[in-house]
Design a protein around this motif. Structure first.
Motif, PDB file in Angstrom:
ATOM      1  N   ARG A  54     -37.854  48.463 -37.269  1.00 58.64           N
ATOM      2  CA  ARG A  54     -37.461  47.196 -37.894  1.00 58.64           C
ATOM      3  C   ARG A  54     -37.005  46.227 -36.814  1.00 58.64           C
ATOM      4  N   ILE A  55     -37.653  45.064 -36.761  1.00 56.39           N
ATOM      5  CA  ILE A  55     -37.273  44.038 -35.777  1.00 56.39           C
ATOM      6  C   ILE A  55     -36.075  43.281 -36.323  1.00 56.39           C
ATOM      7  N   THR A  56     -34.980  43.300 -35.593  1.00 57.27           N
ATOM      8  CA  THR A  56     -33.736  42.704 -36.092  1.00 57.27           C
ATOM      9  C   THR A  56     -33.360  41.395 -35.407  1.00 57.27           C
ATOM     10  N   ASN A  57     -33.871  41.159 -34.194  1.00 56.69           N
ATOM     11  CA  ASN A  57     -33.461  39.939 -33.479  1.00 56.69           C
ATOM     12  C   ASN A  57     -34.385  39.685 -32.298  1.00 56.69           C
ATOM     13  N   VAL A  58     -34.551  38.425 -31.947  1.00 50.29           N
ATOM     14  CA  VAL A  58     -35.288  38.020 -30.744  1.00 50.29           C
ATOM     15  C   VAL A  58     -34.488  36.914 -30.070  1.00 50.29           C
ATOM     16  N   TRP A  59     -34.279  37.043 -28.771  1.00 46.42           N
ATOM     17  CA  TRP A  59     -33.549  35.997 -28.061  1.00 46.42           C
ATOM     18  C   TRP A  59     -34.047  35.883 -26.621  1.00 46.42           C
ATOM     19  N   SER A  60     -33.649  34.788 -25.984  1.00 47.93           N
ATOM     20  CA  SER A  60     -34.119  34.513 -24.620  1.00 47.93           C
ATOM     21  C   SER A  60     -32.969  33.968 -23.785  1.00 47.93           C
ATOM     22  N   LYS A  61     -33.006  34.314 -22.499  1.00 50.11           N
ATOM     23  CA  LYS A  61     -31.965  33.831 -21.586  1.00 50.11           C
ATOM     24  C   LYS A  61     -32.516  33.769 -20.168  1.00 50.11           C
ATOM     25  N   VAL A  62     -31.998  32.830 -19.373  1.00 53.47           N
ATOM     26  CA  VAL A  62     -32.363  32.734 -17.961  1.00 53.47           C
ATOM     27  C   VAL A  62     -31.353  33.533 -17.146  1.00 53.47           C
ATOM     28  N   TYR A  63     -31.873  34.380 -16.243  1.00 57.77           N
ATOM     29  CA  TYR A  63     -31.024  35.159 -15.347  1.00 57.77           C
ATOM     30  C   TYR A  63     -31.332  34.766 -13.908  1.00 57.77           C
ATOM     31  N   TYR A  64     -30.278  34.535 -13.144  1.00 58.45           N
ATOM     32  CA  TYR A  64     -30.445  34.179 -11.737  1.00 58.45           C
ATOM     33  C   TYR A  64     -30.056  35.369 -10.871  1.00 58.45           C
ATOM     34  N   ASN A  65     -30.948  36.350 -10.789  1.00 59.83           N
ATOM     35  CA  ASN A  65     -30.754  37.430  -9.838  1.00 59.83           C
ATOM     36  C   ASN A  65     -30.833  36.825  -8.440  1.00 59.83           C
ATOM     37  N   PRO A  66     -30.259  37.475  -7.436  1.00 59.30           N
ATOM     38  CA  PRO A  66     -30.268  36.879  -6.090  1.00 59.30           C
ATOM     39  C   PRO A  66     -31.664  36.451  -5.643  1.00 59.30           C
ATOM     40  N   ASN A  67     -31.860  35.132  -5.614  1.00 55.78           N
ATOM     41  CA  ASN A  67     -33.127  34.524  -5.163  1.00 55.78           C
ATOM     42  C   ASN A  67     -34.338  34.927  -6.002  1.00 55.78           C
TER      43      ASN A  67
ATOM     44  N   PRO B 105     -34.980  34.327  -9.809  1.00 58.65           N
ATOM     45  CA  PRO B 105     -34.651  33.934 -11.178  1.00 58.65           C
ATOM     46  C   PRO B 105     -35.746  34.370 -12.157  1.00 58.65           C
ATOM     47  N   ILE B 106     -35.330  34.757 -13.360  1.00 57.88           N
ATOM     48  CA  ILE B 106     -36.283  35.165 -14.384  1.00 57.88           C
ATOM     49  C   ILE B 106     -35.892  34.569 -15.734  1.00 57.88           C
ATOM     50  N   SER B 107     -36.884  34.374 -16.587  1.00 60.66           N
ATOM     51  CA  SER B 107     -36.649  34.106 -18.006  1.00 60.66           C
ATOM     52  C   SER B 107     -36.884  35.416 -18.738  1.00 60.66           C
ATOM     53  N   ARG B 108     -35.911  35.823 -19.515  1.00 60.25           N
ATOM     54  CA  ARG B 108     -35.999  37.112 -20.200  1.00 60.25           C
ATOM     55  C   ARG B 108     -36.087  36.903 -21.707  1.00 60.25           C
ATOM     56  N   VAL B 109     -37.110  37.508 -22.322  1.00 62.45           N
ATOM     57  CA  VAL B 109     -37.237  37.537 -23.779  1.00 62.45           C
ATOM     58  C   VAL B 109     -36.903  38.958 -24.229  1.00 62.45           C
ATOM     59  N   VAL B 110     -35.984  39.078 -25.165  1.00 61.23           N
ATOM     60  CA  VAL B 110     -35.527  40.383 -25.629  1.00 61.23           C
ATOM     61  C   VAL B 110     -35.841  40.531 -27.111  1.00 61.23           C
ATOM     62  N   ILE B 111     -36.561  41.597 -27.441  1.00 57.09           N
ATOM     63  CA  ILE B 111     -36.880  41.931 -28.828  1.00 57.09           C
ATOM     64  C   ILE B 111     -36.031  43.140 -29.214  1.00 57.09           C
ATOM     65  N   GLU B 112     -35.147  42.982 -30.193  1.00 61.76           N
ATOM     66  CA  GLU B 112     -34.268  44.063 -30.621  1.00 61.76           C
ATOM     67  C   GLU B 112     -34.841  44.723 -31.877  1.00 61.76           C
ATOM     68  N   SER B 113     -34.820  46.058 -31.899  1.00 60.73           N
ATOM     69  CA  SER B 113     -35.375  46.807 -33.027  1.00 60.73           C
ATOM     70  C   SER B 113     -34.544  48.056 -33.284  1.00 60.73           C
ATOM     71  N   THR B 114     -34.744  48.627 -34.481  1.00 56.13           N
ATOM     72  CA  THR B 114     -33.964  49.818 -34.842  1.00 56.13           C
ATOM     73  C   THR B 114     -34.401  51.041 -34.052  1.00 56.13           C
ATOM     74  N   ILE B 115     -35.715  51.170 -33.801  1.00 61.11           N
ATOM     75  CA  ILE B 115     -36.261  52.254 -32.982  1.00 61.11           C
ATOM     76  C   ILE B 115     -37.380  51.673 -32.124  1.00 61.11           C
ATOM     77  N   PRO B 116     -37.835  52.375 -31.072  1.00 68.27           N
ATOM     78  CA  PRO B 116     -38.905  51.850 -30.227  1.00 68.27           C
ATOM     79  C   PRO B 116     -40.198  51.634 -31.027  1.00 68.27           C
ATOM     80  N   PHE B 117     -41.017  50.705 -30.546  1.00 71.63           N
ATOM     81  CA  PHE B 117     -42.344  50.485 -31.116  1.00 71.63           C
ATOM     82  C   PHE B 117     -43.366  50.475 -29.976  1.00 71.63           C
TER      83      PHE B 117
END
Length: 298
Positions: free
Chosen positions: A5-18, A20-32
């Motif tokens: 079951r897909i419960t949430n989707v969100w995105s955030k920018v992370y600035y790892n040392p030099n 940077p990434i845009s991260r999309v996260v799909i949250e679910s009850t179990i792996p798919f």
């Protein structure tokens, strides 16, 4: 049979040392089992056999790289269309736990290098005895412009560019002193923050003024206006030349008025710290569009 079951989707920018990434996260009850389809500017992830325990919609991101995430449910599962502004390397990883997270990391190296060696002078309008406009309740323009300026400086801090504020405290400063700092620092871009004031409290919206002496600055103002409006969802009051910016010669310069402080609703918006981050991201997105177009024309 357990169904993911897909419960949430969100995105955030992370600035790892030099890195940077845009991260999309799909949250679910179990792996798919993800099935990936890649096109030039859109990546589609199909969660095989999954079902959505969330509202399926298009989520606006506009973080400079990711434009939007479109969530749809099909007989085969749940799909996630991720639209990017430019081609970007990506990779999928998984993070076990409750919830299970499927993570798609997009490289922001292109944007990182786009800002390399740029010099910004950021100007919080008014200050000291010059309070600027006052909201219907109690907000003063000189204070909110400082919040806008520091939000932009914070967002630029992880990037390989230099930033300078024309004032760092609550004191008066002449227009000449503000412009002189930009000339002294050999600024590549000057951004001044203000709000609009009107005795008519129904007046609302965003406006951007520009340096009429700087080549293509009108286009920069138009892009910036469009991108700020896209982030903060206000109406447009348009663009126009700002004679006070002529002191900067040919330095690209903008006066950004994101809201009308005398408007009851927009003064209320100024009390939310998230607004300042959205304004900063809108300005950065406008700069990206401008620089991209300049590169294409060369």
């Amino acid at each position: 049979m357990n169904i993911s079951r897909i419960t949430n989707v969100w995105s955030k920018v992370y600035y790892n040392p030099n890195r940077p990434i845009s991260r999309v996260v799909i949250e679910s009850t179990i792996p798919f089992q993800p099935e990936v389809k890649e096109e030039l500017l859109e990546l589609t992830i199909l969660a095989q056999g999954a079902r959505a325990n969330m509202f399926c919609e298009t989520i606006e991101v506009y973080d400079g790289l990711i434009e939007w995430i479109r969530v749809s449910e099909h007989p085969q599962g749940v799909s996630f269309g991720i639209k990017t502004r430019y081609p970007s390397p990506w990779q999928i990883t998984a993070e076990p736990g409750i919830p299970h997270r499927t993570i798609i990391n997009f490289s922001r190296d292109y944007l990182f290098h786009l800002f390399a060696s740029k010099v910004f002078v950021i100007d919080p309008g008014h200050g000291g005895d010059d309070t600027g406009g006052k909201g219907p309740v109690d907000l003063l323009e000189k204070n909110v412009t400082m919040s806008m300026a520091t939000a932009l400086q914070e967002m630029l801090k992880p990037l390989p560019c230099k930033t300078y504020l024309t004032r760092t405290g609550d004191y008066s400063l002449s227009q000449w002193a503000r412009c002189n700092l930009a000339l002294k620092k050999s600024a590549g871009i000057f951004i001044s923050f203000h709000t609009f004031y009107s005795t008519d409290t129904s007046v609302e919206g965003t406006a951007v003024k520009y340096n009429p002496r700087a080549p293509s600055c009108e286009r920069l103002a138009r892009f910036t206006l469009e991108e700020v409006i896209r982030k903060i969802k206000r109406s447009s009051r348009g663009i126009e030349p700002d004679p006070q910016l002529c002191h900067l010669g040919t330095i690209p310069a903008l006066t950004v008025e994101p809201v009308v402080i005398s408007n009851w609703v927009e003064e209320g918006l100024l009390r939310n710290p998230t607004l300042y981050k959205k304004i900063a991201q809108g300005i950065i997105n406008g700069l990206i569009r401008f620089w991209e177009e300049e590169k294409r024309e060369k």
